[in-house]
Design a protein around this motif. Structure first.
Motif, PDB file in Angstrom:
ATOM      1  N   ALA A  14      -3.927  15.023  10.460  1.00  0.00           N
ATOM      2  CA  ALA A  14      -4.967  15.974  10.061  1.00  0.00           C
ATOM      3  C   ALA A  14      -5.744  15.452   8.855  1.00  0.00           C
ATOM      4  O   ALA A  14      -6.929  15.732   8.716  1.00  0.00           O
ATOM      5  CB  ALA A  14      -4.349  17.330   9.733  1.00  0.00           C
ATOM      6  N   ASN A  15      -5.072  14.699   7.988  1.00  0.00           N
ATOM      7  CA  ASN A  15      -5.722  14.133   6.809  1.00  0.00           C
ATOM      8  C   ASN A  15      -4.906  12.935   6.348  1.00  0.00           C
ATOM      9  O   ASN A  15      -3.686  12.900   6.543  1.00  0.00           O
ATOM     10  CB  ASN A  15      -5.842  15.177   5.700  1.00  0.00           C
ATOM     11  N   PHE A  16      -5.585  11.991   5.708  1.00  0.00           N
ATOM     12  CA  PHE A  16      -4.958  10.705   5.381  1.00  0.00           C
ATOM     13  C   PHE A  16      -5.617  10.135   4.135  1.00  0.00           C
ATOM     14  O   PHE A  16      -6.843  10.152   4.037  1.00  0.00           O
ATOM     15  CB  PHE A  16      -5.180   9.769   6.577  1.00  0.00           C
ATOM     16  N   VAL A  17      -4.803   9.687   3.190  1.00  0.00           N
ATOM     17  CA  VAL A  17      -5.325   9.002   2.003  1.00  0.00           C
ATOM     18  C   VAL A  17      -4.463   7.765   1.778  1.00  0.00           C
ATOM     19  O   VAL A  17      -3.241   7.805   1.912  1.00  0.00           O
ATOM     20  CB  VAL A  17      -5.273   9.901   0.745  1.00  0.00           C
ATOM     21  N   VAL A  46       1.472   8.877  -6.282  1.00  0.00           N
ATOM     22  CA  VAL A  46       1.510   9.247  -4.870  1.00  0.00           C
ATOM     23  C   VAL A  46       1.353  10.762  -4.712  1.00  0.00           C
ATOM     24  O   VAL A  46       0.730  11.230  -3.763  1.00  0.00           O
ATOM     25  CB  VAL A  46       2.795   8.720  -4.202  1.00  0.00           C
ATOM     26  N   MET A  47       1.883  11.530  -5.661  1.00  0.00           N
ATOM     27  CA  MET A  47       1.707  12.981  -5.621  1.00  0.00           C
ATOM     28  C   MET A  47       0.219  13.336  -5.696  1.00  0.00           C
ATOM     29  O   MET A  47      -0.240  14.267  -5.025  1.00  0.00           O
ATOM     30  CB  MET A  47       2.474  13.630  -6.766  1.00  0.00           C
ATOM     31  N   GLY A  48      -0.537  12.599  -6.486  1.00  0.00           N
ATOM     32  CA  GLY A  48      -1.983  12.814  -6.551  1.00  0.00           C
ATOM     33  C   GLY A  48      -2.626  12.601  -5.189  1.00  0.00           C
ATOM     34  O   GLY A  48      -3.501  13.367  -4.773  1.00  0.00           O
ATOM     35  N   MET A  49      -2.184  11.576  -4.482  1.00  0.00           N
ATOM     36  CA  MET A  49      -2.697  11.317  -3.136  1.00  0.00           C
ATOM     37  C   MET A  49      -2.290  12.450  -2.187  1.00  0.00           C
ATOM     38  O   MET A  49      -3.110  12.923  -1.393  1.00  0.00           O
ATOM     39  CB  MET A  49      -2.178   9.975  -2.618  1.00  0.00           C
ATOM     40  N   ALA A  50      -1.029  12.887  -2.297  1.00  0.00           N
ATOM     41  CA  ALA A  50      -0.537  13.964  -1.430  1.00  0.00           C
ATOM     42  C   ALA A  50      -1.320  15.255  -1.690  1.00  0.00           C
ATOM     43  O   ALA A  50      -1.620  16.002  -0.758  1.00  0.00           O
ATOM     44  CB  ALA A  50       0.955  14.180  -1.651  1.00  0.00           C
ATOM     45  N   GLY A  51      -1.653  15.502  -2.940  1.00  0.00           N
ATOM     46  CA  GLY A  51      -2.448  16.679  -3.270  1.00  0.00           C
ATOM     47  C   GLY A  51      -3.820  16.636  -2.620  1.00  0.00           C
ATOM     48  O   GLY A  51      -4.354  17.666  -2.194  1.00  0.00           O
ATOM     49  N   ASP A 110       0.825  -1.205   0.000  1.00  0.00           N
ATOM     50  CA  ASP A 110       0.000   0.000   0.000  1.00  0.00           C
ATOM     51  C   ASP A 110       0.859   1.255   0.000  1.00  0.00           C
ATOM     52  O   ASP A 110       2.059   1.199   0.218  1.00  0.00           O
ATOM     53  CB  ASP A 110      -0.990   0.013   1.178  1.00  0.00           C
ATOM     54  N   ALA A 111       0.213   2.361  -0.280  1.00  0.00           N
ATOM     55  CA  ALA A 111       0.855   3.668  -0.247  1.00  0.00           C
ATOM     56  C   ALA A 111      -0.088   4.621   0.470  1.00  0.00           C
ATOM     57  O   ALA A 111      -1.304   4.530   0.317  1.00  0.00           O
ATOM     58  CB  ALA A 111       1.139   4.161  -1.665  1.00  0.00           C
ATOM     59  N   LYS A 112       0.492   5.524   1.259  1.00  0.00           N
ATOM     60  CA  LYS A 112      -0.310   6.466   2.032  1.00  0.00           C
ATOM     61  C   LYS A 112       0.305   7.853   1.936  1.00  0.00           C
ATOM     62  O   LYS A 112       1.516   7.991   1.875  1.00  0.00           O
ATOM     63  CB  LYS A 112      -0.343   6.069   3.507  1.00  0.00           C
ATOM     64  N   ALA A 113      -0.545   8.861   1.962  1.00  0.00           N
ATOM     65  CA  ALA A 113      -0.127  10.250   2.122  1.00  0.00           C
ATOM     66  C   ALA A 113      -0.819  10.743   3.387  1.00  0.00           C
ATOM     67  O   ALA A 113      -2.030  10.586   3.539  1.00  0.00           O
ATOM     68  CB  ALA A 113      -0.525  11.086   0.919  1.00  0.00           C
ATOM     69  N   ILE A 114      -0.032  11.313   4.284  1.00  0.00           N
ATOM     70  CA  ILE A 114      -0.553  11.726   5.586  1.00  0.00           C
ATOM     71  C   ILE A 114      -0.136  13.171   5.843  1.00  0.00           C
ATOM     72  O   ILE A 114       1.053  13.486   5.815  1.00  0.00           O
ATOM     73  CB  ILE A 114      -0.001  10.826   6.718  1.00  0.00           C
ATOM     74  N   LYS A 115      -1.111  14.021   6.084  1.00  0.00           N
ATOM     75  CA  LYS A 115      -0.826  15.405   6.455  1.00  0.00           C
ATOM     76  C   LYS A 115      -0.933  15.499   7.969  1.00  0.00           C
ATOM     77  O   LYS A 115      -1.910  15.044   8.558  1.00  0.00           O
ATOM     78  CB  LYS A 115      -1.806  16.376   5.807  1.00  0.00           C
ATOM     79  N   LEU A 116       0.080  16.089   8.573  1.00  0.00           N
ATOM     80  CA  LEU A 116       0.092  16.236  10.019  1.00  0.00           C
ATOM     81  C   LEU A 116      -0.342  17.642  10.410  1.00  0.00           C
ATOM     82  O   LEU A 116      -0.048  18.613   9.722  1.00  0.00           O
ATOM     83  CB  LEU A 116       1.485  15.945  10.581  1.00  0.00           C
ATOM     84  N   GLY A 117      -1.033  17.728  11.525  1.00  0.00           N
ATOM     85  CA  GLY A 117      -1.476  19.010  12.059  1.00  0.00           C
ATOM     86  C   GLY A 117      -0.719  19.344  13.325  1.00  0.00           C
ATOM     87  O   GLY A 117       0.452  18.978  13.488  1.00  0.00           O
ATOM     88  N   GLU A 118      -1.403  20.008  14.219  1.00  0.00           N
ATOM     89  CA  GLU A 118      -0.814  20.417  15.492  1.00  0.00           C
ATOM     90  C   GLU A 118      -0.274  19.214  16.257  1.00  0.00           C
ATOM     91  O   GLU A 118      -0.882  18.157  16.285  1.00  0.00           O
ATOM     92  CB  GLU A 118      -1.868  21.125  16.359  1.00  0.00           C
ATOM     93  N   ASN A 119       0.868  19.406  16.872  1.00  0.00           N
ATOM     94  CA  ASN A 119       1.503  18.385  17.720  1.00  0.00           C
ATOM     95  C   ASN A 119       1.702  17.054  17.005  1.00  0.00           C
ATOM     96  O   ASN A 119       1.687  16.002  17.634  1.00  0.00           O
ATOM     97  CB  ASN A 119       0.694  18.176  19.002  1.00  0.00           C
TER      98      ASN A 119
END
Length: 177
Positions: A33-36, A113-118, A20-29
């Protein structure tokens, strides 16, 4: 949790493993914050690279050094492993160099993966985890596609386990208080 423990100030994580492949945006601490995650198949994963290496006649551990010898941009339009395998065989039959096709395979994953990160709204400082992060050319292609440096988290294959250990420590530490 593991990536945040091992590296400071990460905003986005790209995790590419065998299946699998994942893109994860992190927020505070460092909270998610978001995950695909890719959901349907092994396209854009380590398994895709294993198939490409086999078709190109090299080991998975040789794929990065082979791709680094590339002198020509070749687009692999299919990220479906089955269709990409046929496309790669056709490219090789048409006389394309194996190193150029290897780089094309890396760029195909980077684009997917860039599409997922977007979709998660990635922000630099980007870090990469998972076994595919050991492939230096893949990291280079991710950096190129994302338009920023992509760092490799130390112990990239064990980051999930390290994160689980950090969680366990935090839970047990809270219970002691």
């Amino acid at each position: 949790k593991g990536a945040g423990f091992l590296m400071d100030d990460i905003h986005t994580i790209i995790d590419i493993g065998g299946q699998d492949a994942k893109a994860i945006k992190l927020g505070e601490n460092g909270q998610v914050a978001n995950f695909v995650m890719n959901e349907k198949c092994a396209a854009g994963t380590g398994r895709f690279l294993e198939v490409m290496a086999r078709v190109l006649g090299c080991g998975i551990d040789e794929l990065s050094s082979l791709a680094q010898k590339s002198t020509k941009e070749i687009s692999i339009s299919n990220v479906c492993t089955v269709f990409a395998e046929s496309e790669v065989i056709s490219r090789l039959s048409a006389g394309e160099k194996v190193e150029d096709v290897a780089r094309g395979a890396h760029m195909a994953i980077a684009k997917r993966v860039m599409g997922m990160a977007g979709r998660v709204g990635y922000e630099p400082k980007v870090a990469m985890t998972g076994g595919v992060a050991l492939n230096q050319d893949m990291v280079r292609c991710m950096s190129k596609e994302m338009g920023c440096d992509v760092a490799v988290v130390p112990h990239c294959q064990a980051v999930g386990a390290i994160g689980a250990a950090v969680f366990a420590y935090e839970i047990s530490h809270k219970e002691e208080k």
